[in-house]
Design an enzyme around this catalytic site. Sequence first.
Site, PDB file in Angstrom:
ATOM      1  N   GLU A  49      10.466   5.570 -11.786  1.00 10.12           N
ATOM      2  CA  GLU A  49       9.121   5.779 -11.233  1.00 10.12           C
ATOM      3  C   GLU A  49       8.086   5.980 -12.340  1.00 10.12           C
ATOM      4  O   GLU A  49       6.965   5.496 -12.245  1.00 10.12           O
ATOM      5  CB  GLU A  49       9.110   6.979 -10.276  1.00 10.12           C
ATOM      6  CG  GLU A  49       9.837   6.737  -8.957  1.00 10.12           C
ATOM      7  CD  GLU A  49       9.254   5.584  -8.149  1.00 10.12           C
ATOM      8  OE1 GLU A  49       8.090   5.209  -8.370  1.00 10.12           O
ATOM      9  OE2 GLU A  49       9.983   5.032  -7.303  1.00 10.12           O
TER      10      GLU A  49
ATOM     11  N   TYR B 234       2.846  11.907  -6.325  1.00  8.84           N
ATOM     12  CA  TYR B 234       3.547  10.659  -6.021  1.00  8.84           C
ATOM     13  C   TYR B 234       5.000  10.711  -6.506  1.00  8.84           C
ATOM     14  O   TYR B 234       5.936  10.465  -5.737  1.00  8.84           O
ATOM     15  CB  TYR B 234       2.826   9.459  -6.665  1.00  8.84           C
ATOM     16  CG  TYR B 234       3.709   8.245  -6.652  1.00  8.84           C
ATOM     17  CD1 TYR B 234       3.879   7.524  -5.472  1.00  8.84           C
ATOM     18  CD2 TYR B 234       4.446   7.871  -7.769  1.00  8.84           C
ATOM     19  CE1 TYR B 234       4.751   6.445  -5.424  1.00  8.84           C
ATOM     20  CE2 TYR B 234       5.315   6.798  -7.726  1.00  8.84           C
ATOM     21  CZ  TYR B 234       5.463   6.090  -6.556  1.00  8.84           C
ATOM     22  OH  TYR B 234       6.338   5.048  -6.498  1.00  8.84           O
TER      23      TYR B 234
ATOM     24  N   ASP C 256       1.373   5.785  -3.643  1.00  7.20           N
ATOM     25  CA  ASP C 256       0.845   5.111  -4.839  1.00  7.20           C
ATOM     26  C   ASP C 256      -0.127   4.012  -4.405  1.00  7.20           C
ATOM     27  O   ASP C 256      -0.475   3.903  -3.215  1.00  7.20           O
ATOM     28  CB  ASP C 256       1.986   4.545  -5.696  1.00  7.20           C
ATOM     29  CG  ASP C 256       2.704   3.387  -5.008  1.00  7.20           C
ATOM     30  OD1 ASP C 256       2.448   3.139  -3.811  1.00  7.20           O
ATOM     31  OD2 ASP C 256       3.512   2.717  -5.674  1.00  7.20           O
TER      32      ASP C 256
END
Length: 349
Positions: A39, A122, A140
Amino acid sequence: MNNPSLSSLPGLLEPWYRENRRDLPWRTDREPYHIWLSEIMLQQTRVEAVKGYYARFLDALPNVAALAACDDDSLHKLWEGLGYYSRVRNLKKAAEVIQATYGGVFPREYRQVRALPGIGDYTAGAICSIAFGLPTPAVDGNVLRLLSRLTDDATPIDTPAAKAAMRRLLEEIYPESNPGDFTQALMELGATLCGPNRKPACEGCPCREICLGYQRGTAEALPVKSPKKERRQEDRTVFILSCDGRYALEKRPNRGLLAGLWQFPNIAGHYSTEESLRQLEKLDVHPRQLLREVKRKHIFTHIQWNMTGIYLEVSEPGGNFSWFTPEEIHTQAALPTAFRQFWEEIDNV
Ligand code: SF4
């Protein structure tokens, strides 16, 4: 923002995701370290570009303990070319916290994960839902685009208020079973059929029947973004100095833009060749031969560097610089892309 049918989104998305999910290296398990790393790498970087970096990083640093113990130069080298280097420095800081505070075991509560350095709403939402099965949304850019189309909402998506509103909307509909799959399904649809910079592929979309943007013909005009501020323009003169097969590098300061990375010596402003030579004399460097001059630019989030690169052979390795062989530059020195583009020209000099 209103779409009463959104509650059916998990039921529509999950079968589609099971059928259509891309095989990605970080989807082979639910290990929090792997999800976290992917991520962070995927912020600002395309999936295809991340795959190689992800494999190399895990090869070198297979777990949180190895990351926490890694020296900064090796860490920067593993990240070289990915940009936004504060991301990797924060990865290491967070790994150190996990070692010191949680005995090396990745924390499992959203609040604890969110408090780690470099982890925002996020990333915390993605890790907690995918690795630990918690109903924590991860909002996102892809998910914001998708939701603004599903709800036909023209509020600019790049404000904290818009993000918070979308997160609340998702919290109300998060499924209890397989919340991680729902998180990934939202990301997947937002990155593929409903992806950026092209017309949404609504014909194949599992959400057509509930999508207000599709039904009202507004999807292509969404999402709305606030007008961008102009980037600040900065001129720089960059010196690629060579002496007997070695090249001059210096470390950038430990704070600010490209902190702690290597660079070719450079000065603010655009200088003519003659003025440049005078500047170098002041740095105790004595050029013997001018080899080449090239213009390059590099775009950061808020700044654009307009650079003139001057390749010079010097009589001795003077100045307050470190002198590296090409092999050492290749294996040890993390040169950010702004400067690496001059190195990539070296064979043409
Ligand atoms: S129907 Fe079209 S606009 Fe709506 S979510 Fe699907 S791809 Fe996006």
